[in-house]
Design an enzyme around this catalytic site. Structure first.
Site, PDB file in Angstrom:
ATOM      1  N   SER A  82       4.660   9.284  -2.176  1.00 56.92           N
ATOM      2  CA  SER A  82       5.219   9.277  -3.547  1.00 56.92           C
ATOM      3  C   SER A  82       4.911   7.954  -4.253  1.00 56.92           C
ATOM      4  O   SER A  82       4.893   7.890  -5.476  1.00 56.92           O
ATOM      5  CB  SER A  82       6.738   9.480  -3.505  1.00 56.92           C
ATOM      6  OG  SER A  82       7.352   8.402  -2.850  1.00 56.92           O
TER       7      SER A  82
ATOM      8  N   GLU B 193      12.745   3.350   0.612  1.00 53.60           N
ATOM      9  CA  GLU B 193      11.921   3.739   1.764  1.00 53.60           C
ATOM     10  C   GLU B 193      12.637   3.604   3.097  1.00 53.60           C
ATOM     11  O   GLU B 193      12.529   4.483   3.948  1.00 53.60           O
ATOM     12  CB  GLU B 193      10.651   2.874   1.809  1.00 53.60           C
ATOM     13  CG  GLU B 193       9.738   3.068   0.623  1.00 53.60           C
ATOM     14  CD  GLU B 193       9.171   4.463   0.590  1.00 53.60           C
ATOM     15  OE1 GLU B 193       9.585   5.239  -0.275  1.00 53.60           O
ATOM     16  OE2 GLU B 193       8.348   4.795   1.430  1.00 53.60           O
TER      17      GLU B 193
ATOM     18  N   PHE C 197       0.843  -1.206   0.000  1.00 55.55           N
ATOM     19  CA  PHE C 197       0.000   0.000   0.000  1.00 55.55           C
ATOM     20  C   PHE C 197       0.870   1.244   0.000  1.00 55.55           C
ATOM     21  O   PHE C 197       1.746   1.418   0.858  1.00 55.55           O
ATOM     22  CB  PHE C 197      -0.919   0.014   1.234  1.00 55.55           C
ATOM     23  CG  PHE C 197      -1.798   1.233   1.321  1.00 55.55           C
ATOM     24  CD1 PHE C 197      -1.604   2.187   2.312  1.00 55.55           C
ATOM     25  CD2 PHE C 197      -2.817   1.442   0.393  1.00 55.55           C
ATOM     26  CE1 PHE C 197      -2.412   3.324   2.393  1.00 55.55           C
ATOM     27  CE2 PHE C 197      -3.627   2.569   0.466  1.00 55.55           C
ATOM     28  CZ  PHE C 197      -3.422   3.512   1.461  1.00 55.55           C
TER      29      PHE C 197
HETATM   30  N1  LIG Z   1       5.795   5.357   2.383  1.00 56.91           N
HETATM   31  C1  LIG Z   1       4.970   6.389   1.804  1.00 56.91           C
HETATM   32  C2  LIG Z   1       5.786   7.600   1.495  1.00 56.91           C
HETATM   33  C3  LIG Z   1       6.776   7.267   0.464  1.00 56.91           C
HETATM   34  C4  LIG Z   1       7.674   8.394   0.209  1.00 56.91           C
HETATM   35  O1  LIG Z   1       7.245   9.473  -0.116  1.00 56.91           O
HETATM   36  N2  LIG Z   1       8.942   8.068   0.402  1.00 56.91           N
HETATM   37  C5  LIG Z   1       9.982   8.978   0.014  1.00 56.91           C
HETATM   38  C6  LIG Z   1      11.206   8.603   0.795  1.00 56.91           C
HETATM   39  S1  LIG Z   1      11.594   9.862   1.928  1.00 56.91           S
HETATM   40  C7  LIG Z   1      10.224   8.782  -1.470  1.00 56.91           C
HETATM   41  O2  LIG Z   1      10.259   7.664  -1.930  1.00 56.91           O
HETATM   42  N3  LIG Z   1      10.370   9.832  -2.199  1.00 56.91           N
HETATM   43  C8  LIG Z   1      10.593   9.695  -3.637  1.00 56.91           C
HETATM   44  C9  LIG Z   1      10.209  11.033  -4.230  1.00 56.91           C
HETATM   45  O3  LIG Z   1      10.155  11.978  -3.439  1.00 56.91           O
HETATM   46  O4  LIG Z   1       9.953  11.104  -5.441  1.00 56.91           O
HETATM   47  C10 LIG Z   1       4.234   5.828   0.591  1.00 56.91           C
HETATM   48  O5  LIG Z   1       3.791   4.708   0.750  1.00 56.91           O
HETATM   49  O6  LIG Z   1       4.051   6.463  -0.457  1.00 56.91           O
END
Ligand SMILES: N[C@@H](CCC(=O)N[C@@H](CS)C(=O)NCC(=O)O)C(=O)O
Length: 201
Positions: A20, A95, A16
């Protein structure tokens, strides 16, 4: 229940996503469904010193906070066979190592279906060293407006999530998300003027 127990004999696993991952899973999956999980609310309370920020200017990204009254909408991705190991290997780096998220098992309800499926979700908890915690929409917006990292600007992260919710979950109210978006929009004239007045070296 252990992860290996939820990878059924059909060798299928649901993952799930609520941040992002809803617009950029970046791993192979067999099918995806819009849906929700109960008992959590999505908050821009996690710091990001890699993807959307750096150590000096951490960005703000979402995590899940336990809230028995709330539900969080996102995307469930089903992975099969070799996709399971590939997706977990990729997400553990993106992650967990880079983002500081840990895994939980939750019940995912695909839209329009009564039956939940067990799904893996990545959550950053308050004991995480880069966890930032609560702040006003304006404070969060100001931090997002000034942050960018290896993957891009923090504003893009916010806008893509807001776009996803408007497009795929138009019936869902997410005051936290949209109040931050409203605050960022109010800041844009300042940000543009600031950019204009910034000296060009
Ligand atoms: N774990 C959440 C949040 C995931 C998330 O935003 N993780 C960041 C890590 S800090 C990421 O992958 N960012 C990639 C981006 O910003 O494009 C999800 O299921 O979507």
């Amino acid at each position: 229940m252990k992860l290996k127990e939820i990878v059924t004999e059909k060798s299928s696993l649901w993952i799930f996503g609520y941040g992002s991952l809803v617009w950029k899973p970046d791993f192979k999956f067999s099918r995806s469904k819009i849906g929700y999980i109960n008992g959590y609310s999505r908050k821009f309370w996690h710091g990001d010193t890699f993807h959307r920020g750096n150590k000096e200017t951490p960005g703000r990204v979402v995590t899940l906070v336990e809230d028995s009254e709330a539900c969080t909408w996102g995307v469930g991705y089903e992975v099969h066979g070799a996709q399971i190991e590939e997706s977990l290997r990729y997400l553990n780096i993106r992650e967990s190592s880079l983002g500081g998220y840990v895994t939980e098992l939750v019940e995912f309800y695909p839209r329009g279906e009564d039956e939940a499926v067990l799904a893996l979700v990545y959550i950053a908890t308050s004991d995480n060293p880069i966890y930032l915690g609560p702040a006003s929409s304006e404070e969060i917006a100001a931090q997002i407006a000034m942050s960018s990292g290896k993957t891009g600007h923090n504003i893009e992260y916010l806008v893509r999530l807001a776009e996803f919710m408007r497009l795929y979950c138009p019936e869902v109210e997410d005051d936290h998300l949209f109040s931050i978006e409203t605050a960022i929009i109010a800041m844009l004239p300042y940000l543009i003027n600031k950019k204009r007045s910034m000296p060009v070296f």
